[in-house]
Write a protein that holds these residues in place. Structure first.
Motif, PDB file in Angstrom:
ATOM      1  N   GLN A 126       0.823  -1.208   0.000  1.00 42.33           N
ATOM      2  CA  GLN A 126       0.000   0.000   0.000  1.00 42.33           C
ATOM      3  C   GLN A 126       0.860   1.262   0.000  1.00 42.33           C
ATOM      4  O   GLN A 126       0.560   2.230  -0.700  1.00 42.33           O
ATOM      5  CB  GLN A 126      -0.935  -0.008   1.205  1.00 42.33           C
ATOM      6  N   LEU A 131      -1.350   4.115  -1.421  1.00 42.47           N
ATOM      7  CA  LEU A 131      -2.665   3.673  -0.965  1.00 42.47           C
ATOM      8  C   LEU A 131      -2.672   3.408   0.542  1.00 42.47           C
ATOM      9  O   LEU A 131      -3.626   2.845   1.068  1.00 42.47           O
ATOM     10  CB  LEU A 131      -3.088   2.394  -1.706  1.00 42.47           C
ATOM     11  N   GLY A 169      -5.869   1.367   1.407  1.00 45.18           N
ATOM     12  CA  GLY A 169      -6.438   0.566   0.324  1.00 45.18           C
ATOM     13  C   GLY A 169      -7.658   1.164  -0.323  1.00 45.18           C
ATOM     14  O   GLY A 169      -8.097   0.704  -1.376  1.00 45.18           O
ATOM     15  N   GLU A 171      -8.208   4.700  -0.987  1.00 42.07           N
ATOM     16  CA  GLU A 171      -8.003   5.893  -1.798  1.00 42.07           C
ATOM     17  C   GLU A 171      -6.529   6.083  -2.127  1.00 42.07           C
ATOM     18  O   GLU A 171      -5.664   5.724  -1.325  1.00 42.07           O
ATOM     19  CB  GLU A 171      -8.478   7.155  -1.048  1.00 42.07           C
ATOM     20  N   TYR A 172      -6.274   6.671  -3.295  1.00 45.00           N
ATOM     21  CA  TYR A 172      -4.926   7.076  -3.663  1.00 45.00           C
ATOM     22  C   TYR A 172      -4.664   8.455  -3.071  1.00 45.00           C
ATOM     23  O   TYR A 172      -5.391   9.405  -3.352  1.00 45.00           O
ATOM     24  CB  TYR A 172      -4.784   7.124  -5.189  1.00 45.00           C
ATOM     25  N   THR A 285      -7.599   0.255  -6.053  1.00 41.77           N
ATOM     26  CA  THR A 285      -8.139   0.374  -4.706  1.00 41.77           C
ATOM     27  C   THR A 285      -8.840  -0.932  -4.336  1.00 41.77           C
ATOM     28  O   THR A 285      -8.988  -1.836  -5.166  1.00 41.77           O
ATOM     29  CB  THR A 285      -9.148   1.522  -4.614  1.00 41.77           C
ATOM     30  N   VAL A 291      -5.689   3.142 -10.225  1.00 42.11           N
ATOM     31  CA  VAL A 291      -5.069   4.428  -9.937  1.00 42.11           C
ATOM     32  C   VAL A 291      -3.902   4.603 -10.902  1.00 42.11           C
ATOM     33  O   VAL A 291      -3.384   3.629 -11.446  1.00 42.11           O
ATOM     34  CB  VAL A 291      -4.590   4.522  -8.477  1.00 42.11           C
TER      35      VAL A 291
END
Length: 613
Positions: A126, A131, A169, A171-172, A285, A291
């Protein structure tokens, strides 16, 4: 006699142009002329460039690495890398993964036990993809202006008590601190300092002999000095010690080493093919949404090409590194000018050496949805096929059904990859579509299935769609000269040329609003409101139904004190594209930038507008 003959031969060979000089002599001359003109116009002190195309490598420095002492820039000039450090850090992590010393899905505390537990577990994978929910800078005026050296633990302590900005995990969220944490992971897993590990395990094996940790107290060969514009004049950059950004942006290197980095990875000199493929693949995600970032590398699709890239920006520097694996083409750019926009130069390099128009899109308000779906299928589907020489593996019939409904994105990509595979199987050179674009790609596929029984009816389009494509392509081909297709807007002078072009009532126009926006924003943030207004007016004249044109026009209206017009244009921009130029997040960022450079009243109005909406 033999010695004399050899001497004559050596003299004759020395008089011949080198391979690097002769193979792309015209292209190099064209690029040099553009760079020199661009540097004069923008007051850029120095620029170093390196380009690789297959076995061909060319590099050169322009301008002054040290203005006060008149020291010329060269290809060996040493620049701060800023965030181009991040993909290097990611490679260091993946090397330890291959050695079994790091588990990508382990929690970060496995390797950095002194980092506090958060409300949710944060994994190495992540962090590599941004993430992990780790915060970026909260107060850059303090966190980005540190003057004293920091150890790894001291650098981690700056943000270790910050709350997660989102559940990992989901949102970017770009985070330099997340990559600092990865630097600490490298130290915990390897038992060595980050700098020593990177020197021995990454930079050394790739031949990057001019790459090192930045240290203001060390003697570093060919170190450049940094500059910034202040009221239109060059000033020395603010002094900061970037050891606090060590794994996220604390290195120094050259453009030639930047190229060695991506070329060496592509040649398998450091990582296994499966590791590199994972790094160069867009992550997703938890909900499966892609992403535009892999594991340490930015992922872009440009004119149907798959591009891995990363840029960097901090005091004293701007950097940009891009590589197209399928074409074995790469470029590296570095400047000591904080006000530089290196995208303009990268786009021109692509135009000159590949024939691609990376900034060129279409403007046809009546066909916005059609251009969106066909653009995704062409850009990402063609890129996927050229990268892997196969389709995505999903059901093409289902993909075409979903394509006709305009969603989802994965179906558009599969449809485009299938189209590319069929065109390639028929003998078409797919390279043409990087230049000809999405309309030619679709029109040629439609022509192919009308003459080929091997393509089932489920993989074809409706007659109305076919006619729309044919009409748009005919209109585009009528106006799209080579000059127009490769024309770029990189200065205010180009606006005059663009406005003088005659498109003869065509239903489709070239959309240069992205490049125009770059120029306008740069002028606005430089307090050149006259030029920014000129750009905004031109954008609105050419592209009245563009969210970029209306959104930027709204901002410039606010800066000129016309609040009512500004709000009206911003509302139109958001209506045209809710997630576009006038999205909530974008307006927040713009308000912050306006306030930073002194447009405080406009920033207040913009925040009030955002709250009203």
């Amino acid at each position: 006699m033999l010695k004399r003959a050899l001497l004559v031969l050596l003299v004759a060979l020395a008089a011949l142009p080198s391979f690097a000089q002769s193979k792309y002599e015209a292209e190099i001359r064209q690029l040099e002329q553009f760079i020199e003109a661009h540097m004069r116009e923008t007051k850029m002190p120095a620029l170093s460039v390196a380009i690789a195309k297959g076995d061909f490598v060319w590099s050169k420095g322009f301008g002054l690495a040290d203005v006060e002492n008149r020291v010329p820039a060269t290809a060996q000039s040493s620049y701060r890398m800023a965030s181009v450090t991040k993909p290097m850090t990611a490679v260091g992590v993946m090397k330890l993964v291959e050695q079994g010393k790091i588990d990508l899905d382990a929690e970060v505390q496995t390797y950095v036990p002194y980092f506090p537990k958060k409300t949710h577990p944060v994994t190495i994978r992540q962090l590599l993809a941004h993430l992990g929910g780790i915060s970026h800078y909260k107060n850059y005026s303090l966190e980005g202006r540190i003057r004293e050296p920091k150890t790894t633990k001291e650098a981690i302590a700056i943000f270790q008590d910050f709350d997660l900005v989102n559940e990992p995990g989901t949102e970017y969220r770009y985070s330099s601190y997340g990559f600092n944490l990865l630097g600490a992971v490298i130290e915990g897993a390897s038992g060595r300092s980050y700098g020593d590990y990177m020197r021995d395990e990454v930079w050394g094996p790739l031949g990057m002999s001019d790459t090192r940790m930045d240290d203001p107290r060390a003697l570093i060969p060919n170190r450049v000095r940094g500059y910034v514009l202040h009221n239109g004049s060059l000033r020395n950059s603010e002094y900061v010690d970037i050891s606090s950004r060590f794994a996220g942006g604390g290195t120094r290197s050259t453009v030639l080493d930047m190229l060695k980095f991506v070329q060496g990875l592509d040649q398998g000199k450091l990582l296994k093919a499966e590791s590199l493929d994972a790094m160069w693949t867009a992550q997703r995600t938890r909900k499966g949404e892609p992403v535009r970032y892999g594991l340490g590398f930015g992922i872009a699709h440009q004119s149907g090409r798959y591009v891995v890239a990363h840029g960097g920006a901090q005091q004293e520097t701007r950097t940009d590194l891009g590589y197209i694996p399928a074409a074995r083409f790469g470029y590296a750019l570095a400047t000591n000018f904080e006000d530089a926009n290196l995208d303009i130069l990268a786009n021109r390099i692509a135009a000159i050496f590949l024939g691609d128009a990376w900034t060129l899109t279409y403007y046809a308000p009546a066909h916005r949805d059609l251009l969106r779906t066909t653009g995704t299928a062409w850009n990402q589907g063609l890129a996927h096929f050229e990268r892997y020489r196969k389709t995505t593996g999903s059901d093409p019939a289902a993909a075409f059904r979903a394509f006709k409904a305009g969603k989802p994105q994965d179906a558009l990509v599969e449809a485009g990859a299938y189209m590319a595979s069929e065109l390639a199987r028929s003998g078409v050179d797919l390279e043409k579509y990087h230049r000809a674009g999405q309309l030619a790609f679709f029109d040629d596929y439609i022509r192919l299935y009308k003459t080929s029984r091997s393509i089932p009816r489920t993989h074809r389009f409706e007659a109305t769609f076919e006619q729309q494509i044919a009409t748009l392509r005919r209109d585009w081909d009528r106006i799209a000269t080579d000059e127009l297709r490769l024309f770029t807007v990189s200065s205010v002078a180009d606006l005059d040329r663009l406005e003088a072009m005659r498109f003869g009532g065509s239903a489709i126009l070239p959309d240069y609003s992205s490049s125009m926006l770059d120029i306008g924003q740069e002028a606005a943030l430089g307090k050149d409101l006259k030029t920014a207004t000129r750009v905004a007016t031109s954008m609105l004249t050419l592209y009245p139904e563009s969210d970029r044109a209306t959104g930027f026009g709204g901002i410039i209206a606010l800066l000129n004190g016309d609040t009512e017009r500004g709000r009206t244009l911003l509302t139109k921009s958001r209506t045209l594209a809710p997630n576009g130029y006038a999205s909530s997040n974008r307006l927040t960022a713009i308000a912050g930038e306006l306030e930073r450079v002194g447009y405080k009243e406009a920033a207040v109005v913009l925040r009030e507008y955002k709250q009203d909406k």
